[in-house]
Design a protein around this motif. Sequence first.
Motif, short mmCIF file in Angstrom:
data_model
loop_
_atom_site.label_atom_id
_atom_site.label_comp_id
_atom_site.label_asym_id
_atom_site.label_seq_id
_atom_site.Cartn_x
_atom_site.Cartn_y
_atom_site.Cartn_z
N GLU A 1 -7.40 29.55 14.07
CA GLU A 1 -6.70 29.98 15.15
C GLU A 1 -5.54 29.27 15.81
N LYS A 2 -5.98 27.81 15.86
CA LYS A 2 -4.93 26.92 16.51
C LYS A 2 -3.80 27.06 15.82
N ILE A 3 -3.72 27.20 14.54
CA ILE A 3 -2.16 27.06 13.77
C ILE A 3 -1.85 28.66 14.03
N LEU A 4 -2.27 29.61 14.01
CA LEU A 4 -1.83 31.15 14.40
C LEU A 4 -1.04 30.99 15.78
N GLN A 5 -1.71 30.63 17.04
CA GLN A 5 -1.27 30.45 18.13
C GLN A 5 0.03 29.37 17.99
N ALA A 6 -0.06 28.38 17.50
CA ALA A 6 0.95 27.60 17.52
C ALA A 6 2.27 27.95 16.92
N LEU A 7 2.15 28.96 15.77
CA LEU A 7 3.49 29.27 15.11
C LEU A 7 3.55 30.73 15.49
N LYS A 8 2.72 31.16 16.21
CA LYS A 8 2.90 32.64 16.84
C LYS A 8 2.81 33.65 15.72
N LEU A 9 1.81 33.42 14.89
CA LEU A 9 1.73 34.23 13.57
C LEU A 9 0.63 35.45 13.60
N PRO A 10 0.54 36.27 13.34
CA PRO A 10 -0.61 37.07 12.90
C PRO A 10 -1.74 36.77 12.42
N GLU A 11 -2.85 37.17 12.49
CA GLU A 11 -3.95 36.72 11.67
C GLU A 11 -3.73 37.33 10.13
N ALA A 12 -3.99 36.26 9.23
CA ALA A 12 -3.70 36.32 7.85
C ALA A 12 -4.41 35.14 7.11
N ASP A 13 -4.73 35.10 5.87
CA ASP A 13 -5.12 34.10 4.85
C ASP A 13 -3.78 33.12 4.87
N PHE A 14 -4.06 31.94 4.59
CA PHE A 14 -2.76 31.17 4.21
C PHE A 14 -3.08 30.51 2.90
N LYS B 1 0.94 -1.19 -0.12
CA LYS B 1 -0.13 -0.02 0.07
C LYS B 1 0.79 1.14 0.20
N GLY B 2 0.65 2.13 -0.88
CA GLY B 2 1.22 3.26 -0.97
C GLY B 2 0.45 4.54 -1.47
N GLY B 3 0.69 5.70 -0.79
CA GLY B 3 0.25 7.07 -1.44
C GLY B 3 0.88 7.92 -1.90
N VAL B 4 0.59 8.83 -2.84
CA VAL B 4 1.46 9.87 -3.34
C VAL B 4 0.31 10.87 -3.52
N ALA B 5 0.41 12.11 -2.67
CA ALA B 5 -0.63 12.95 -2.48
C ALA B 5 -0.13 14.35 -2.65
N PHE B 6 -0.93 14.94 -3.74
CA PHE B 6 -0.86 16.48 -3.96
C PHE B 6 -1.72 17.26 -3.31
N SER B 7 -1.69 18.45 -2.70
CA SER B 7 -2.48 19.18 -2.16
C SER B 7 -2.15 20.68 -2.43
N ALA B 8 -3.14 21.51 -2.70
CA ALA B 8 -2.94 23.08 -2.59
C ALA B 8 -4.30 23.48 -1.90
N VAL B 9 -4.03 23.95 -0.65
CA VAL B 9 -5.36 24.47 -0.02
C VAL B 9 -5.06 26.03 0.60
N HIS B 10 -6.04 26.74 0.53
CA HIS B 10 -6.03 28.11 1.18
C HIS B 10 -7.19 28.48 1.98
N GLY B 11 -7.07 29.50 2.50
CA GLY B 11 -8.32 30.47 3.16
C GLY B 11 -7.84 30.93 4.45
N LYS B 12 -8.86 31.17 5.17
CA LYS B 12 -8.54 31.73 6.64
C LYS B 12 -7.77 30.74 7.52
N THR B 13 -6.68 31.19 8.10
CA THR B 13 -5.67 30.36 8.86
C THR B 13 -6.40 30.01 10.07
#
Length: 299
Positions: free
Chosen positions: A72-85, A58-70
């Motif tokens: 809050e959990k990610i902003l806090q973890a990375l200590k980043l200001p609010e912005a889209d990603f 079994k194997g997987g090769v995945a591509f993704s390109a995702v975007h939108g509002k970041t």
Amino acid sequence: MHSTKEQISDWFKSLQDHICTELEKADGKARFKEDAWQREAGGGGRTRVIEKGGVIEKGGVAFSAVHGKTPEKILQALKLPEADFYATGVSIVIHPENPRVPIIHMNVRYFEMSNGVWWFGGGIDLTPHQVDKADARYFHMALKEVCDRHDASYYARFKNWADDYFYLPHRKETRGIGGIFFDHLNEKEGKTKEALFAFVQGVGMLFPQVYTHFMRKNGALPYSPAQKDWQMLRRGRYVEFNLVWDKGTKFGLDTDGRTESILMSMPPTANWAYNHSPEINSAEAETLSLLKKGINWIE
């Protein structure tokens, strides 16, 4: 002129195509099946899975390109200001049928925010069910050669990072023989965006070279029922790392990613045995003794 997020994303798509083609050739039996998906909050991807092949179980090769509002959990973890990603990349995990072929993982990715913040990240690591020192040396030499083409400090720095990252604290053992891991590579490295992207491209293109080598070298080797049982236990450790410690898994779930694609890294079967201990002086015992940080695999 810096590469745009769209150009980087397009290259990652072409990398997915190339890797799938090379893995199919080396496997000689199975073909990838594609599952294209859309993320409700923005973006999508192409998850390709291969199963019951000549070498790959079994194997997987995945591509993704995702975007939108970041989130809050990610902003806090990375200590980043609010912005889209915007996040794009390729992620791979291959589980072989033969326990003498190692598990491999690779991820290369790019992240940017609407406030101008950007970085590259990724890594590639090898998880043999039983450690073969010659195979380990081949793998690490290939990584060092790629790193050295871009910066003489990269291999030692990113190898140590991988040793620390691909580690199961509750087991006090590394997931395998490591590799390289890097994250948040940006202009603070003293390099241009194009130079960092070129390094990430080099890592991505290395993957099919090293893994098809192991597929062809070890895929037809004989193995015993005991080795197969040991493979199931080592897969169990792999599951433990991915579900308990892996930041990529957590990021995907925290950004409302597609669960099936995030968890494609799970093996088809695995096992856990209570308080299992291999026989003294066995190949399994030797492997456990080598699952530790700081080993120089090249010398």
